[in-house]
Write a protein that holds these residues in place. Structure first.
Motif, mmCIF file in Angstrom:
data_model
loop_
_atom_site.group_PDB
_atom_site.id
_atom_site.type_symbol
_atom_site.label_atom_id
_atom_site.label_comp_id
_atom_site.label_asym_id
_atom_site.label_seq_id
_atom_site.Cartn_x
_atom_site.Cartn_y
_atom_site.Cartn_z
ATOM 1 N N LEU A 180 -5.674 -4.233 -7.560
ATOM 2 C CA LEU A 180 -6.361 -3.253 -6.725
ATOM 3 C C LEU A 180 -5.503 -2.021 -6.484
ATOM 4 C CD1 LEU A 180 -8.133 -5.301 -3.920
ATOM 5 C CD2 LEU A 180 -9.198 -3.802 -5.579
ATOM 6 N N PHE A 181 -4.260 -2.265 -6.076
ATOM 7 C CA PHE A 181 -3.422 -1.145 -5.668
ATOM 8 C C PHE A 181 -2.866 -0.348 -6.847
ATOM 9 C CE2 PHE A 181 -3.391 -3.390 -1.630
ATOM 10 C CZ PHE A 181 -3.494 -2.334 -0.747
ATOM 11 N N PHE A 204 10.436 9.849 -4.824
ATOM 12 C CA PHE A 204 10.348 8.617 -4.028
ATOM 13 C C PHE A 204 10.862 7.418 -4.815
ATOM 14 C CE2 PHE A 204 7.398 11.450 -2.019
ATOM 15 C CZ PHE A 204 7.656 11.248 -0.681
ATOM 16 N N TRP A 255 -7.199 4.812 0.903
ATOM 17 C CA TRP A 255 -6.061 4.399 1.725
ATOM 18 C C TRP A 255 -4.763 5.008 1.186
ATOM 19 C CZ3 TRP A 255 -5.182 2.512 6.312
ATOM 20 C CH2 TRP A 255 -3.945 1.908 6.597
ATOM 21 N N GLN A 256 -4.623 5.015 -0.133
ATOM 22 C CA GLN A 256 -3.423 5.601 -0.738
ATOM 23 C C GLN A 256 -3.353 7.109 -0.506
ATOM 24 O OE1 GLN A 256 -3.819 4.089 -4.743
ATOM 25 N NE2 GLN A 256 -2.273 2.534 -4.402
ATOM 26 N N ARG A 292 -11.659 -0.973 -4.933
ATOM 27 C CA ARG A 292 -10.721 -0.022 -5.577
ATOM 28 C C ARG A 292 -10.839 1.361 -4.953
ATOM 29 N NH1 ARG A 292 -8.338 -1.988 -10.355
ATOM 30 N NH2 ARG A 292 -9.430 -3.761 -11.255
ATOM 31 N N THR A 303 1.535 3.800 -3.497
ATOM 32 C CA THR A 303 1.136 5.210 -3.473
ATOM 33 C C THR A 303 1.974 6.030 -4.445
ATOM 34 O OG1 THR A 303 0.583 4.922 -1.165
ATOM 35 C CG2 THR A 303 0.758 7.176 -1.932
ATOM 36 N N LEU A 304 3.266 5.707 -4.531
ATOM 37 C CA LEU A 304 4.146 6.569 -5.327
ATOM 38 C C LEU A 304 5.077 5.832 -6.283
ATOM 39 C CD1 LEU A 304 5.050 8.969 -2.459
ATOM 40 C CD2 LEU A 304 3.922 9.643 -4.544
ATOM 41 N N GLN A 336 -4.563 -0.194 -9.826
ATOM 42 C CA GLN A 336 -5.709 0.095 -10.704
ATOM 43 C C GLN A 336 -5.542 -0.570 -12.086
ATOM 44 O OE1 GLN A 336 -8.235 1.793 -9.266
ATOM 45 N NE2 GLN A 336 -7.015 2.004 -7.429
ATOM 46 N N MET A 342 3.022 10.559 4.129
ATOM 47 C CA MET A 342 4.355 10.753 3.537
ATOM 48 C C MET A 342 4.712 12.231 3.471
ATOM 49 S SD MET A 342 4.562 8.092 0.440
ATOM 50 C CE MET A 342 4.235 6.386 0.692
ATOM 51 N N THR A 362 7.879 13.873 5.134
ATOM 52 C CA THR A 362 8.905 14.545 4.317
ATOM 53 C C THR A 362 8.843 16.062 4.437
ATOM 54 O OG1 THR A 362 7.400 14.454 2.444
ATOM 55 C CG2 THR A 362 9.039 12.701 2.607
ATOM 56 N N SER A 397 0.839 -1.207 0.000
ATOM 57 C CA SER A 397 0.000 0.000 0.000
ATOM 58 C C SER A 397 0.873 1.255 0.000
ATOM 59 C CB SER A 397 -0.949 -0.004 1.190
ATOM 60 O OG SER A 397 -0.265 0.360 2.354
ATOM 61 N N VAL A 451 -9.144 1.363 -1.677
ATOM 62 C CA VAL A 451 -7.684 1.401 -1.833
ATOM 63 C C VAL A 451 -7.215 2.814 -2.166
ATOM 64 C CG1 VAL A 451 -5.833 0.663 -3.382
ATOM 65 C CG2 VAL A 451 -7.360 -1.017 -2.400
ATOM 66 N N ILE A 452 -7.997 3.505 -3.007
ATOM 67 C CA ILE A 452 -7.615 4.887 -3.370
ATOM 68 C C ILE A 452 -7.630 5.788 -2.127
ATOM 69 C CG2 ILE A 452 -8.411 6.916 -4.652
ATOM 70 C CD1 ILE A 452 -9.249 4.957 -6.884
ATOM 71 N N ASN A 468 -2.044 7.514 2.858
ATOM 72 C CA ASN A 468 -0.597 7.239 2.816
ATOM 73 C C ASN A 468 0.169 8.445 2.309
ATOM 74 O OD1 ASN A 468 -0.454 4.666 3.749
ATOM 75 N ND2 ASN A 468 -0.611 3.699 1.759
ATOM 76 N N TYR A 469 -0.385 9.034 1.274
ATOM 77 C CA TYR A 469 0.293 10.190 0.656
ATOM 78 C C TYR A 469 0.397 11.345 1.652
ATOM 79 C CZ TYR A 469 1.486 13.650 -2.855
ATOM 80 O OH TYR A 469 2.124 14.625 -3.572
#
Lengths: 147, 255
Positions: free
Chosen positions: A64-65, A125, B41-42, B35, A22-23, A67, B49, B53, A18, B38-39, B45-46
């Motif tokens: 999923l992660f 990243f 969740w991402q 999906r 993200t990046l 897409q 981060m 940072t 996950s 997950v988006i 996460n972003y």
């Protein structure tokens, strides 16, 4: 106890996926996951089915992660695993360095495929990730060759 | 001969994969809810981060600020030099202005306004509200155009030189020949000039100075001489102005 260990590893890998998804591309996730899957060397039916289920689960997670389409992910993952096993078993395993380069090339091809299919773009990243991979490779080279 | 367990396993695996492909083909494996989860969740996460940072971003921002500060310091030094030059120019300008005011031009309050032409009548968009008076001088680019004839609250009608049939402006040429500038409704005339005086073409004509009109205001140039009437002891010339009231975008009024 061993199953609990596997469960923790799977949870850790999911969190790592996950974060990476993200990046960047899933370099560390896939590296660690395939290392884990190497334990399911299909000697019997049970381990074979575990392996198939794990690869399917990995394909679902990638889809999923990142897409992506599930079919594409399944094709990518199974093809990669098949080629990896093929190169690792009979034909190309004459010397260790050759085997290493083949594995690395396959892994790089998988990562590049995910990168382009999921429409990622280069970012800071990804560069950090690449730097970490480079450090890891140097470390492994030193360790294996006992330099 | 055949490894049946192995064949069975591969057959099973192929069937499972084909089944999954079929489900995906039929659109039964869309997983839209998963999906979107997950988006989300991402996205979290972003954000995490970015928080992690943030120190790096701040360092980078500080570096950019340092560069900006250096640039500003450079510009400040440059501006200081320009300011010194401007100060010098301002002093010089003031000195020149004093010189001019002490000689022939008095620096006085004036209005800048737009000329309006309504039915070919020259009108200004200023009136008695702006402290204008009848007889105020109207200038265009330093040329004498006329005087204020009628005054409304916010409008003033201008009597142009060519329409000045009853009154006139006392003027002289560069060579010092004196006369009166009038109009005949068509041209601007330099009249009442002694017949012995010599008028040259393209000679400049300026005001001498009278009540309400200052001295040395440029009127126009002599473009032609009218036929001299032997019975009269005076001669007349036709003047042409460098500017036209109807073509100017701004005029100056000296009350």
């Amino acid at each position: 106890m061993i199953y609990l260990n596997y469960l923790f590893q799977v949870v850790f890998l999911l969190i790592l996926l996950s974060v990476e998804s993200t990046l960047a591309t899933p370099i560390f996730t896939l590296y660690l996951l395939f290392k884990l899957l190497d334990r399911f060397n299909p000697r019997d039916d049970r381990s074979f089915y575990y392996l198939i289920a794990s690869l399917l689960l990995l394909s679902f997670c990638l889809a999923l992660f990142y897409q992506l389409g599930i079919s594409i992910c399944i094709v990518l993952v199974f093809l990669y695993y098949y080629l990896r096993s093929l190169f690792g078993s009979k034909m190309f395993s004459k010397n260790f360095q050759q085997w290493q380069i083949l594995q690395l090339s396959l892994f790089a091809a998988l990562q590049i495929a995910i990168f382009f299919l999921s429409g990622l773009s280069l970012n800071i990243f990804m560069l950090v990730q690449g730097l970490l991979v480079l450090i890891l490779l140097i470390y492994r080279t030193i360790k294996i060759n006992r330099l | 001969m055949f490894n049946y367990p192995k064949i069975t396993r591969y057959f099973f695996a192929t069937v499972v994969l084909l089944f999954v492909f079929l489900l995906d083909f039929l659109g039964l494996l869309g997983l839209s809810t998963w999906r979107s989860g997950v988006i989300d969740w991402q996205a979290k996460n972003y954000q995490a981060m970015q928080v992690l940072t943030q120190p790096l971003a701040q360092v980078r921002q500080m570096w950019q600020l340092r560069e900006k500060l250096e640039d500003l310091e450079y510009r400040y030094r440059e501006a200081s030099v320009q300011l010194t030059e401007l100060e010098a120019l301002r002093e010089e300008n003031q000195a020149l202005r004093n010189l001019l005011e002490n000689t022939n031009q008095v620096h006085q309050k004036s209005f800048i306004t737009r000329p309006i032409s309504s039915f070919a009548k020259p009108v200004l968009s200023l009136g008695s509200d702006s402290d204008l008076q009848v007889g105020s001088v109207v200038l265009g680019e330093g040329n004498l155009l006329g005087i204020i004839e009628e005054l409304g609250k916010q409008q003033a009608r201008v009597l142009l030189l060519k329409d000045m049939q009853t009154q006139g402006v006392v003027a002289k040429t560069e060579s010092g020949v004196k006369g009166i500038v009038k109009g005949d409704g068509k041209d601007i005339l330099f009249t009442e000039v002694l017949s012995e005086a010599e008028l040259n073409l393209r000679e400049r004509v300026v005001t001498i100075g009278q009540e309400g009109i200052g001295p040395d205001i440029f009127i126009g140039r002599i473009v032609s001489l009218k036929e001299q009437d032997q019975a009269k002891s005076t001669q007349t010339a036709i003047l042409q102005q460098d500017v036209n009231f109807y073509e100017l975008s701004l005029v100056e009024v000296q009350p």
